[in-house]
Design a protein around this motif. Structure first.
Motif, PDB file in Angstrom:
ATOM      1  N   VAL A 125       1.005  -1.219  -0.133  1.00 50.63           N
ATOM      2  CA  VAL A 125       0.553  -0.176   0.263  1.00 50.63           C
ATOM      3  C   VAL A 125       0.764   1.021   0.282  1.00 50.63           C
ATOM      4  CG1 VAL A 125      -2.077  -0.491   1.240  1.00 50.63           C
ATOM      5  CG2 VAL A 125       0.034   0.245   2.497  1.00 50.63           C
ATOM      6  N   ARG A 126      -0.203   2.310  -0.690  1.00 53.03           N
ATOM      7  CA  ARG A 126       1.169   3.677  -0.626  1.00 53.03           C
ATOM      8  C   ARG A 126       0.156   4.602   1.092  1.00 53.03           C
ATOM      9  NH1 ARG A 126      -2.072   7.026  -3.590  1.00 53.03           N
ATOM     10  NH2 ARG A 126      -3.388   6.255  -4.848  1.00 53.03           N
ATOM     11  N   ILE A 127       0.635   5.763   1.169  1.00 56.47           N
ATOM     12  CA  ILE A 127      -0.681   6.647   2.106  1.00 56.47           C
ATOM     13  C   ILE A 127      -1.102   7.348   0.473  1.00 56.47           C
ATOM     14  CG2 ILE A 127       2.057   6.342   3.458  1.00 56.47           C
ATOM     15  CD1 ILE A 127       2.157   9.052   1.876  1.00 56.47           C
ATOM     16  N   ALA A 128      -2.292   7.602   1.395  1.00 59.06           N
ATOM     17  CA  ALA A 128      -3.578   8.304   0.294  1.00 59.06           C
ATOM     18  C   ALA A 128      -3.065  10.041   0.743  1.00 59.06           C
ATOM     19  CB  ALA A 128      -4.474   8.499   1.688  1.00 59.06           C
ATOM     20  N   THR A 129      -2.657  10.294  -0.369  1.00 57.50           N
ATOM     21  CA  THR A 129      -2.586  12.017  -1.084  1.00 57.50           C
ATOM     22  C   THR A 129      -3.561  13.162  -0.689  1.00 57.50           C
ATOM     23  OG1 THR A 129      -3.055  11.316  -2.619  1.00 57.50           O
ATOM     24  CG2 THR A 129      -1.160  11.115  -1.734  1.00 57.50           C
ATOM     25  N   GLY A 130      -3.697  13.717  -0.974  1.00 57.02           N
ATOM     26  CA  GLY A 130      -4.270  15.353  -1.389  1.00 57.02           C
ATOM     27  C   GLY A 130      -5.759  14.882  -2.342  1.00 57.02           C
ATOM     28  N   ALA A 131      -4.730  14.324  -3.195  1.00 56.80           N
ATOM     29  CA  ALA A 131      -5.710  13.931  -4.412  1.00 56.80           C
ATOM     30  C   ALA A 131      -6.744  13.187  -4.130  1.00 56.80           C
ATOM     31  CB  ALA A 131      -4.384  13.599  -5.592  1.00 56.80           C
ATOM     32  N   ASP A 132      -6.170  12.203  -3.707  1.00 57.16           N
ATOM     33  CA  ASP A 132      -7.269  11.015  -3.295  1.00 57.16           C
ATOM     34  C   ASP A 132      -8.459  10.999  -2.790  1.00 57.16           C
ATOM     35  OD1 ASP A 132      -5.528   8.679  -4.356  1.00 57.16           O
ATOM     36  OD2 ASP A 132      -4.286   8.302  -2.781  1.00 57.16           O
ATOM     37  N   HIS A 133      -7.936  11.918  -1.292  1.00 62.98           N
ATOM     38  CA  HIS A 133      -8.624  13.065  -0.659  1.00 62.98           C
ATOM     39  C   HIS A 133     -10.223  13.745  -1.039  1.00 62.98           C
ATOM     40  CE1 HIS A 133      -9.769  14.716   3.689  1.00 62.98           C
ATOM     41  NE2 HIS A 133     -10.765  13.661   3.259  1.00 62.98           N
ATOM     42  N   GLU A 134      -9.175  14.931  -2.140  1.00 65.28           N
ATOM     43  CA  GLU A 134     -10.362  15.367  -3.021  1.00 65.28           C
ATOM     44  C   GLU A 134     -11.101  14.650  -3.746  1.00 65.28           C
ATOM     45  OE1 GLU A 134      -8.909  18.669  -4.982  1.00 65.28           O
ATOM     46  OE2 GLU A 134      -7.467  19.413  -3.683  1.00 65.28           O
ATOM     47  N   ARG A 135     -11.236  13.401  -4.686  1.00 69.32           N
ATOM     48  CA  ARG A 135     -11.633  12.849  -4.950  1.00 69.32           C
ATOM     49  C   ARG A 135     -12.568  12.561  -4.130  1.00 69.32           C
ATOM     50  NH1 ARG A 135     -11.141   7.655  -6.754  1.00 69.32           N
ATOM     51  NH2 ARG A 135      -9.770   6.868  -5.694  1.00 69.32           N
ATOM     52  N   VAL A 136     -12.507  11.715  -3.270  1.00 69.00           N
ATOM     53  CA  VAL A 136     -13.508  11.102  -1.881  1.00 69.00           C
ATOM     54  C   VAL A 136     -13.558  11.950  -1.122  1.00 69.00           C
ATOM     55  CG1 VAL A 136     -12.182   8.551  -2.200  1.00 69.00           C
ATOM     56  CG2 VAL A 136     -11.882  10.457   0.018  1.00 69.00           C
ATOM     57  N   ALA A 137     -14.116  12.667  -0.821  1.00 68.55           N
ATOM     58  CA  ALA A 137     -14.669  14.143  -0.207  1.00 68.55           C
ATOM     59  C   ALA A 137     -16.027  14.276  -1.010  1.00 68.55           C
ATOM     60  CB  ALA A 137     -13.882  14.844  -0.338  1.00 68.55           C
ATOM     61  N   GLY A 138     -16.208  13.927  -1.896  1.00 67.85           N
ATOM     62  CA  GLY A 138     -17.536  14.688  -2.516  1.00 67.85           C
ATOM     63  C   GLY A 138     -18.413  13.557  -2.806  1.00 67.85           C
ATOM     64  N   MET A 139     -18.002  12.356  -1.994  1.00 70.52           N
ATOM     65  CA  MET A 139     -19.258  11.274  -2.115  1.00 70.52           C
ATOM     66  C   MET A 139     -19.228  10.959  -0.123  1.00 70.52           C
ATOM     67  SD  MET A 139     -17.241   8.283  -3.444  1.00 70.52           S
ATOM     68  CE  MET A 139     -16.575   8.517  -4.583  1.00 70.52           C
ATOM     69  N   ALA A 177      -8.831  -5.147   3.813  1.00 69.94           N
ATOM     70  CA  ALA A 177      -9.627  -3.611   4.067  1.00 69.94           C
ATOM     71  C   ALA A 177      -9.163  -3.312   5.344  1.00 69.94           C
ATOM     72  CB  ALA A 177     -10.598  -3.555   4.037  1.00 69.94           C
ATOM     73  N   GLY A 178      -9.328  -4.110   6.501  1.00 69.68           N
ATOM     74  CA  GLY A 178      -8.767  -3.807   7.642  1.00 69.68           C
ATOM     75  C   GLY A 178      -7.481  -3.476   8.232  1.00 69.68           C
ATOM     76  N   GLU A 179      -6.782  -4.368   7.539  1.00 72.39           N
ATOM     77  CA  GLU A 179      -5.441  -4.878   7.784  1.00 72.39           C
ATOM     78  C   GLU A 179      -4.143  -3.424   6.945  1.00 72.39           C
ATOM     79  OE1 GLU A 179      -3.286  -5.982   9.802  1.00 72.39           O
ATOM     80  OE2 GLU A 179      -4.227  -7.369  10.477  1.00 72.39           O
ATOM     81  N   VAL A 180      -4.756  -3.063   5.838  1.00 74.41           N
ATOM     82  CA  VAL A 180      -4.957  -1.822   5.141  1.00 74.41           C
ATOM     83  C   VAL A 180      -4.548  -0.670   5.861  1.00 74.41           C
ATOM     84  CG1 VAL A 180      -4.931  -0.406   2.636  1.00 74.41           C
ATOM     85  CG2 VAL A 180      -5.885  -3.078   2.663  1.00 74.41           C
ATOM     86  N   GLU A 181      -6.029  -0.263   6.749  1.00 77.02           N
ATOM     87  CA  GLU A 181      -6.210   0.899   7.368  1.00 77.02           C
ATOM     88  C   GLU A 181      -5.115   1.056   8.561  1.00 77.02           C
ATOM     89  OE1 GLU A 181     -10.676   2.283   7.853  1.00 77.02           O
ATOM     90  OE2 GLU A 181     -10.808   0.652   7.647  1.00 77.02           O
ATOM     91  N   ALA A 182      -4.899  -0.258   9.403  1.00 77.00           N
ATOM     92  CA  ALA A 182      -4.183  -0.454  10.216  1.00 77.00           C
ATOM     93  C   ALA A 182      -2.921  -0.142   9.919  1.00 77.00           C
ATOM     94  CB  ALA A 182      -4.316  -1.981  11.300  1.00 77.00           C
ATOM     95  N   THR A 183      -2.497  -0.512   8.254  1.00 77.69           N
ATOM     96  CA  THR A 183      -1.037  -0.063   7.803  1.00 77.69           C
ATOM     97  C   THR A 183      -0.638   1.801   7.479  1.00 77.69           C
ATOM     98  OG1 THR A 183      -0.664  -2.366   7.205  1.00 77.69           O
ATOM     99  CG2 THR A 183       0.694  -0.768   5.707  1.00 77.69           C
TER     100      THR A 183
END
Length: 265
Positions: A125-139, A177-183
Motif C-alpha cells: 500500500v501507499r499513503i493516501a494523498t490530498g488528491a485521493d482525499h479530494e476525489r472521495v470527499a464529494g461522495m 481492508a482492516g489490515e490496510v487501514e492499520a498499515t
C-alpha cells in the motif's frame, strides 16, 4: 520567516486577511474541506524557499497536509489549540486548550509505502494523498462507507498470493481492508493527529481527532466581520483593501484596537 515543518524543506506562514477571504470564498463555492486545504496550503506553504502550486499540495500525504495546517494555525494564533469536543460517554461538550507541540510530537518518519500480510496474501500500500482525499470527499456526505472504501482501494498498489501471483485488489478488498487501514495508520500517523481529553462532567477520558482545516476555519474572522474590519481600517488610516488584507491576521487586529481607540477619542 514562517514556521518550520518536519521535512525541513517545508515552511508555512501566518494567515493574512487575503487567506481568510480564500477560506470564505471556497466555502461559499461549496468546496470540500479537502479542496479548501489544497487552496489554502498553496498560498501558505513553501518548499525549499520556493512557492508551490496546487498539484504539489495535492500530491502530499494527508498526514503532511495536516501537519502543515496545524503549523499554520500555530504561526497565526500561537502555540495553544482551542478545542471543543463532545464526550462519547455523557455527551457533554468540553472546551480545552492543547499545546500544538504536544499533539505534533514526535514527527513521523514520512514512509511512503508499506506492506501487510492477510491470509497469506501480501498487500503493498501507499499513503493516501490530498488528491485521493479530494476525489472521495464529494461522495462522503452521501455515502461515507463508499468514500472510505474508495480511499482504501486507491491506496492498494498490489496484492500477491503466497506463490507471488498477482490478485486483483477488488476481489479481496473486504478481506484486506482492516489490515490496510492499520498499515496506513502506521506509515502515515499524522493523518490521524489527536488529543486525549478528560471530560469535566463524568471524568471519562477520550481521544479527539484534530482536523487542521476545521481548526483554522473556526478561528478566522467571520466573513461579515472581515468586511467591517477592512472598512474600519480604510476609514481610519486611508489604506487600500489589498494592503489591509496583506497584514498578518493578529497584527491587523492590533491595528483595529488602535483605530477603535482613535474613533472613541
Amino acid at each position: 520567516m514562517g514556521a518550520p515543518v518536519p521535512g525541513a524543506e517545508w515552511r508555512v506562514r501566518a494567515l493574512t486577511g487575503a487567506d481568510e477571504w480564500r477560506v470564505h470564498e471556497a466555502n461559499s463555492a461549496g468546496a470540500t474541506p479537502a479542496a479548501g486545504t489544497t487552496a489554502l496550503l498553496s498560498a501558505l506553504a513553501t518548499r525549499a524557499g520556493a512557492a508551490v502550486g496546487p498539484d504539489v499540495i495535492r500530491a502530499l500525504g494527508i498526514g503532511t497536509r495536516e501537519r502543515l495546517l496545524i503549523e499554520a494555525y500555530r504561526a497565526t494564533f500561537g502555540p495553544l489549540l482551542d478545542l471543543v469536543a463532545r464526550c462519547p460517554a455523557c455527551a457533554e461538550l468540553t472546551e480545552i486548550a492543547v499545546a500544538v507541540g504536544d499533539v505534533l510530537a514526535p514527527p513521523s518518519s514520512g514512509e511512503g509505502e508499506g506492506a501487510c500480510v492477510v491470509d497469506a496474501m501480501t498487500v503493498l500500500v501507499r499513503i493516501a494523498t490530498g488528491a485521493d482525499h479530494e476525489r472521495v470527499a464529494g461522495m462522503a456526505a452521501a455515502n461515507a462507507g463508499r468514500a472510505a472504501r474508495e480511499l482504501i482501494a486507491a491506496c492498494i498498489l498490489e496484492v500477491r498470493d503466497a506463490a507471488g501471483a498477482a490478485i486483483k485488489p477488488a476481489e479481496v478488498h473486504d478481506r484486506v481492508a482492516g489490515e490496510v487501514e492499520a498499515t496506513l495508520r502506521r506509515i502515515d500517523p499524522d493523518a490521524d493527529i489527536g488529543a486525549t481529553i478528560e471530560c469535566p462532567a463524568c471524568e471519562a477520558r477520550f481521544r479527539a481527532t484534530l482536523d487542521g482545516h476545521a481548526l483554522i476555519a473556526g478561528a478566522i474572522t467571520p466573513e461579515a466581520a472581515l468586511f467591517a474590519e477592512v472598512d474600519m481600517l480604510a476609514r481610519a488610516y486611508g489604506w487600500r483593501e489589498a494592503d489591509i488584507l496583506a497584514i498578518p491576521l493578529l497584527r491587523r487586529r492590533r491595528y483595529l484596537e488602535l483605530a477603535a481607540t482613535r474613533i472613541a477619542a
